[in-house]
Every structure is written in C-alpha cells, then in structure tokens.
Write an enzyme that holds these catalytic residues in place. Structure first.
Site, PDB file in Angstrom:
ATOM      1  N   LYS A 174       0.841  -1.214   0.000  1.00  0.00           N
ATOM      2  CA  LYS A 174       0.000   0.000   0.000  1.00  0.00           C
ATOM      3  C   LYS A 174       0.868   1.253   0.000  1.00  0.00           C
ATOM      4  CE  LYS A 174      -1.606  -1.707   3.705  1.00  0.00           C
ATOM      5  NZ  LYS A 174      -2.279  -2.047   4.960  1.00  0.00           N
ATOM      6  N   THR A 205      -7.205   9.333   8.826  1.00  0.00           N
ATOM      7  CA  THR A 205      -6.920   8.049   8.170  1.00  0.00           C
ATOM      8  C   THR A 205      -6.724   6.908   9.173  1.00  0.00           C
ATOM      9  OG1 THR A 205      -4.558   8.575   8.142  1.00  0.00           O
ATOM     10  CG2 THR A 205      -5.805   9.140   6.159  1.00  0.00           C
ATOM     11  N   GLY A 207      -7.183   3.695  10.781  1.00  0.00           N
ATOM     12  CA  GLY A 207      -7.876   2.457  10.407  1.00  0.00           C
ATOM     13  C   GLY A 207      -7.960   2.183   8.918  1.00  0.00           C
ATOM     14  N   THR A 208      -7.226   2.915   8.095  1.00  0.00           N
ATOM     15  CA  THR A 208      -7.326   2.663   6.644  1.00  0.00           C
ATOM     16  C   THR A 208      -6.845   1.252   6.281  1.00  0.00           C
ATOM     17  OG1 THR A 208      -5.229   3.847   6.411  1.00  0.00           O
ATOM     18  CG2 THR A 208      -7.208   5.030   5.740  1.00  0.00           C
ATOM     19  N   GLY A 209      -5.756   0.817   6.936  1.00  0.00           N
ATOM     20  CA  GLY A 209      -5.222  -0.504   6.609  1.00  0.00           C
ATOM     21  C   GLY A 209      -6.212  -1.608   6.976  1.00  0.00           C
ATOM     22  N   CYS A 210      -6.809  -1.496   8.166  1.00  0.00           N
ATOM     23  CA  CYS A 210      -7.796  -2.494   8.621  1.00  0.00           C
ATOM     24  C   CYS A 210      -8.976  -2.525   7.653  1.00  0.00           C
ATOM     25  CB  CYS A 210      -8.324  -2.134  10.009  1.00  0.00           C
ATOM     26  SG  CYS A 210      -7.054  -1.867  11.242  1.00  0.00           S
TER      27      CYS A 210
HETATM   28  N1  LIG Z   1      -5.390  10.211   1.425  1.00  0.00           N
HETATM   29  C1  LIG Z   1      -5.780   9.090   0.813  1.00  0.00           C
HETATM   30  N2  LIG Z   1      -6.613   9.150  -0.253  1.00  0.00           N
HETATM   31  C2  LIG Z   1      -7.028   8.023  -0.875  1.00  0.00           C
HETATM   32  N3  LIG Z   1      -6.653   6.781  -0.503  1.00  0.00           N
HETATM   33  C3  LIG Z   1      -5.818   6.661   0.550  1.00  0.00           C
HETATM   34  C4  LIG Z   1      -5.340   7.800   1.270  1.00  0.00           C
HETATM   35  N4  LIG Z   1      -4.523   7.365   2.277  1.00  0.00           N
HETATM   36  C5  LIG Z   1      -4.508   6.021   2.197  1.00  0.00           C
HETATM   37  N5  LIG Z   1      -5.260   5.585   1.153  1.00  0.00           N
HETATM   38  C6  LIG Z   1      -5.514   4.202   0.773  1.00  0.00           C
HETATM   39  O1  LIG Z   1      -5.926   3.517   1.945  1.00  0.00           O
HETATM   40  C7  LIG Z   1      -5.489   2.157   1.877  1.00  0.00           C
HETATM   41  C8  LIG Z   1      -4.693   1.834   3.124  1.00  0.00           C
HETATM   42  O2  LIG Z   1      -3.369   2.315   2.922  1.00  0.00           O
HETATM   43  P1  LIG Z   1      -2.415   2.789   4.053  1.00  0.00           P
HETATM   44  O3  LIG Z   1      -1.060   2.850   3.493  1.00  0.00           O
HETATM   45  O4  LIG Z   1      -3.008   3.990   4.682  1.00  0.00           O
HETATM   46  O5  LIG Z   1      -2.500   1.570   5.017  1.00  0.00           O
HETATM   47  P2  LIG Z   1      -1.937   1.451   6.443  1.00  0.00           P
HETATM   48  O6  LIG Z   1      -0.724   2.314   6.594  1.00  0.00           O
HETATM   49  O7  LIG Z   1      -1.815   0.011   6.760  1.00  0.00           O
HETATM   50  O8  LIG Z   1      -3.092   2.074   7.247  1.00  0.00           O
HETATM   51  P3  LIG Z   1      -3.151   2.349   8.773  1.00  0.00           P
HETATM   52  O9  LIG Z   1      -1.876   1.883   9.394  1.00  0.00           O
HETATM   53  O10 LIG Z   1      -3.371   3.823   8.834  1.00  0.00           O
HETATM   54  O11 LIG Z   1      -4.350   1.586   9.202  1.00  0.00           O
HETATM   55  C9  LIG Z   1      -4.699   2.041   0.580  1.00  0.00           C
HETATM   56  O12 LIG Z   1      -5.549   1.554  -0.440  1.00  0.00           O
HETATM   57  C10 LIG Z   1      -4.271   3.463   0.302  1.00  0.00           C
HETATM   58  O13 LIG Z   1      -4.012   3.661  -1.065  1.00  0.00           O
HETATM   59  C1  LIG Z   2      -6.682  -2.815  17.368  1.00  0.00           C
HETATM   60  C2  LIG Z   2      -5.955  -2.114  16.273  1.00  0.00           C
HETATM   61  N1  LIG Z   2      -5.640  -2.789  15.147  1.00  0.00           N
HETATM   62  C3  LIG Z   2      -4.993  -2.160  14.141  1.00  0.00           C
HETATM   63  C4  LIG Z   2      -4.655  -0.842  14.241  1.00  0.00           C
HETATM   64  C5  LIG Z   2      -3.906  -0.170  13.104  1.00  0.00           C
HETATM   65  O1  LIG Z   2      -4.646   0.844  12.534  1.00  0.00           O
HETATM   66  P1  LIG Z   2      -4.057   2.301  12.401  1.00  0.00           P
HETATM   67  O2  LIG Z   2      -2.652   2.156  11.918  1.00  0.00           O
HETATM   68  O3  LIG Z   2      -4.919   2.979  11.424  1.00  0.00           O
HETATM   69  O4  LIG Z   2      -4.105   2.938  13.755  1.00  0.00           O
HETATM   70  C6  LIG Z   2      -4.995  -0.161  15.430  1.00  0.00           C
HETATM   71  N2  LIG Z   2      -4.689   1.135  15.613  1.00  0.00           N
HETATM   72  N3  LIG Z   2      -5.643  -0.815  16.426  1.00  0.00           N
END
Ligand SMILES: Nc1ncnc2c1ncn2[C@@H]1O[C@H](COP(=O)(O)OP(=O)(O)OP(=O)(O)O)[C@@H](O)[C@H]1O
Ligand SMILES: Cc1ncc(COP(=O)(O)O)c(N)n1
Length: 270
Positions: A174, A205, A207-210
């Site tokens: 990502k 942002t 929770g975007t990864g989850c």
């Molecule tokens: N500003 C943004 N606009 C559109 N899409 C985004 C944006 N930021 C993140 N994304 C998308 O969100 C999804 C999650 O990516 P991200 O890299 O944020 O994951 P992550 O770092 O594991 O998330 P987190 O740790 O914040 O939960 C990807 O599909 C990424 O392209």
């Molecule tokens: C319980 C739990 N699982 C996963 C994340 C990662 O998400 P983020 O990086 O967006 O805080 C989090 N903050 N908390």
C-alpha cells in the site's frame, strides 16, 4: 445465500480501526461479519494507552466456536501481538482448512504505538504468511519484512516481489502515507498490477489498513477474484475517506457507513 467473513484482530475502543473497523466494513460490503478478538486495546484517535491480550486458549475457543458453526467464506487477520496467539491462529486455520485468508501484518498504529512484539514478527512470517492468499503491508511494514528501503514506485515492486516469492502468496503493497498515498501495488502470479486511486485530502486516516484488508476479504467472500476484490476495496475506502467524517482530536476514523443510507438513517441525516 449470505456470504460470511471472520476477522481475527484486536479491538479498538475508539471504533475506527481493528475489529470495529473490520465489522463495519464487512457489513457495508454486504457480508455477515464474525470476530475472534486477539487483544483489547484502550485507544483513541490520539494514541494507545493499554493492551490486554487474549490468552491463547481463549482465542482457540473463539476460533473453534466460529468454525464449527458458521464457516467463514473469508478470513481477515489484523493485530496479533504475541507468538503464542499467532501459533494458535495458524493451527486452527489449518485444522479447519480456512480459505481466502487476508493477512494485514499490523505492526505500528498510525498514532505510533507498537502493536506487535519484536519476537512475534518471525512467527508471523513462518506460521501465517504461508497460509495467506494475500498479504497487505504498508510501506514501513514492507521495509521491515524485506530489509529494503522503499523510496520510489520501483522499490515497491521489488519489495512486493521479494515477499511474494518468499511466502508464495500475493502481496498488496500500500502506497499510503509516505509515497503516493492512493496507489497500491499488487504482485501476484509473477506479475504486478497498480491500483491507482485519487488522493483524498483527508487527515483522518485512522484504520485505513484495517478497512482495506477487510473490504478485500469481504469481496473474496462474495466470490470475486483477487484483482476485482482489490479494485472494489479501493473504491469502498475512497468513498469512506471522501465522506470527510471529522471526529476526535487526532487522526480520526473514516465513515464506514457512507454507503448505507436507508430509512433508519435518512431522517436524522436530513
Ligand atoms: N489520502 C488518501 N486518499 C485516498 N486513498 C488513501 C489515502 N490514504 C490512504 N489511502 C488508501 O488507503 C489504503 C490503506 O493504505 P495505508 O497505506 O493507509 O494503510 P496502512 O498504513 O496500513 O493504514 P493504517 O496503518 O493507517 O491503518 C490504501 O488503499 C491506500 O491507497
Ligand atoms: C486494534 C488495532 N488494530 C490495528 C490498528 C492499526 O490501525 P491504524 O494504523 O490505522 O491505527 C490499530 N490502531 N488498532
């Protein structure tokens, strides 16, 4: 028949990430959501103040309860902070022949808190990665997994290839945060494909990864192939970010329910 999905992850008391984000995402994507909780976190949009892990025995019982009754069509794995918990998950997934497994190798929260112990990372690699249909590292996670420094798009391709070849699974690297935000790279079956999204100017942002990994799992549960599942998941997360929910003092949650407007919500929204 309604498709089903299971999230194996930590609880986020602020509701934006972890189990809560996963269940909201699965519901919004039309699948029946179930959960096996690996840990409770006391957390809000500004940080994590405490973590209480489930015991391995209890996690095993949660998984037995789910798999022996409502078999999930897909499984998403998020935060698992200890080796013993990872081993129980691997054992149960093999025992029940779970399918469509999406592993989000959660290591550090957006707020900076470490969500996995150092020694558990090796166990994650050895026990869970080989079971995954797809892994979804962000850039810092891909760097940690490969020892590579990722600065350019080409580095994302090289890192994803290295992880995919090592663990024999697809890898979605990502682009969020550092590099190009909305562009993600899927490496699978010896080739790669970019999924390019429009960057949304939203500082919230958490929770975007989850959310992305749960949306992929939901679409796999519904029978879409991996490429289509990633495409649909990106479309969903873009909508959730574009809804511009603004809650909390830190990096706030997205609006997971943006697409669910019905007779129960319309009156209040108007
Ligand atoms: N500003 C943004 N606009 C559109 N899409 C985004 C944006 N930021 C993140 N994304 C998308 O969100 C999804 C999650 O990516 P991200 O890299 O944020 O994951 P992550 O770092 O594991 O998330 P987190 O740790 O914040 O939960 C990807 O599909 C990424 O392209
Ligand atoms: C319980 C739990 N699982 C996963 C994340 C990662 O998400 P983020 O990086 O967006 O805080 C989090 N903050 N908390």
């Amino acid at each position: 028949m309604r498709r089903t999905a299971l999230t194996i992850a930590g609880s986020d008391s602020s509701g934006g990430a972890g189990i809560q984000a996963d269940i909201k995402t699965m519901m919004a994507n039309g699948v029946y959501a179930m959960s096996a909780i690996t840990a409770l976190t006391a957390q809000n949009t500004t940080g994590v103040t405490a973590i209480l892990n489930a015991t391995p025995e209890f996690l095993g019982q949660e998984l037995d309860s789910v798999f022996t009754d409502i078999f999930p069509d897909a499984v998403k794995i998020g935060m698992v902070s200890e080796r013993e918990l990872i081993c129980v998950i691997a054992e149960k997934l093999k025992q029940y022949q779970a399918k469509n497994i999406v592993v989000d190798p959660v290591m550090v929260a957006t707020s900076g808190a470490r969500l996995i112990s150092e020694d558990a990372i090796d166990t994650l690699k050895q026990e869970l990665f080989p079971l995954a249909a797809v892994l979804t590292p962000n850039i810092p996670e891909a760097e940690e997994l490969t020892g590579m420094h990722i600065e350019h798009a080409d580095d994302m391709i090289a890192a994803a290839k290295k992880i995919a070849e090592q663990y024999h699974c697809a890898v979605l690297c990502k682009g969020g945060h550092q590099l190009n935000d909305a562009n993600d790279l899927l490496y699978f079956d010896d080739h790669y494909q970019w999924f390019c999204g429009k960057r949304i100017n939203n500082p919230n942002t958490h929770g975007t990864g989850c959310t992305l990994s749960s949306a992929i799992a939901s679409n796999l549960a519904k029978g879409y192939n991996l490429e289509t599942s990633v495409e649909r998941a990106k479309d969903y997360i873009s909508g959730a970010l574009a809804a511009m929910l603004d809650l909390g003092a830190g990096s706030g949650p997205m609006d997971h329910g943006f697409a669910i407007i019905n007779k129960y919500t319309q009156e209040e929204e108007d």
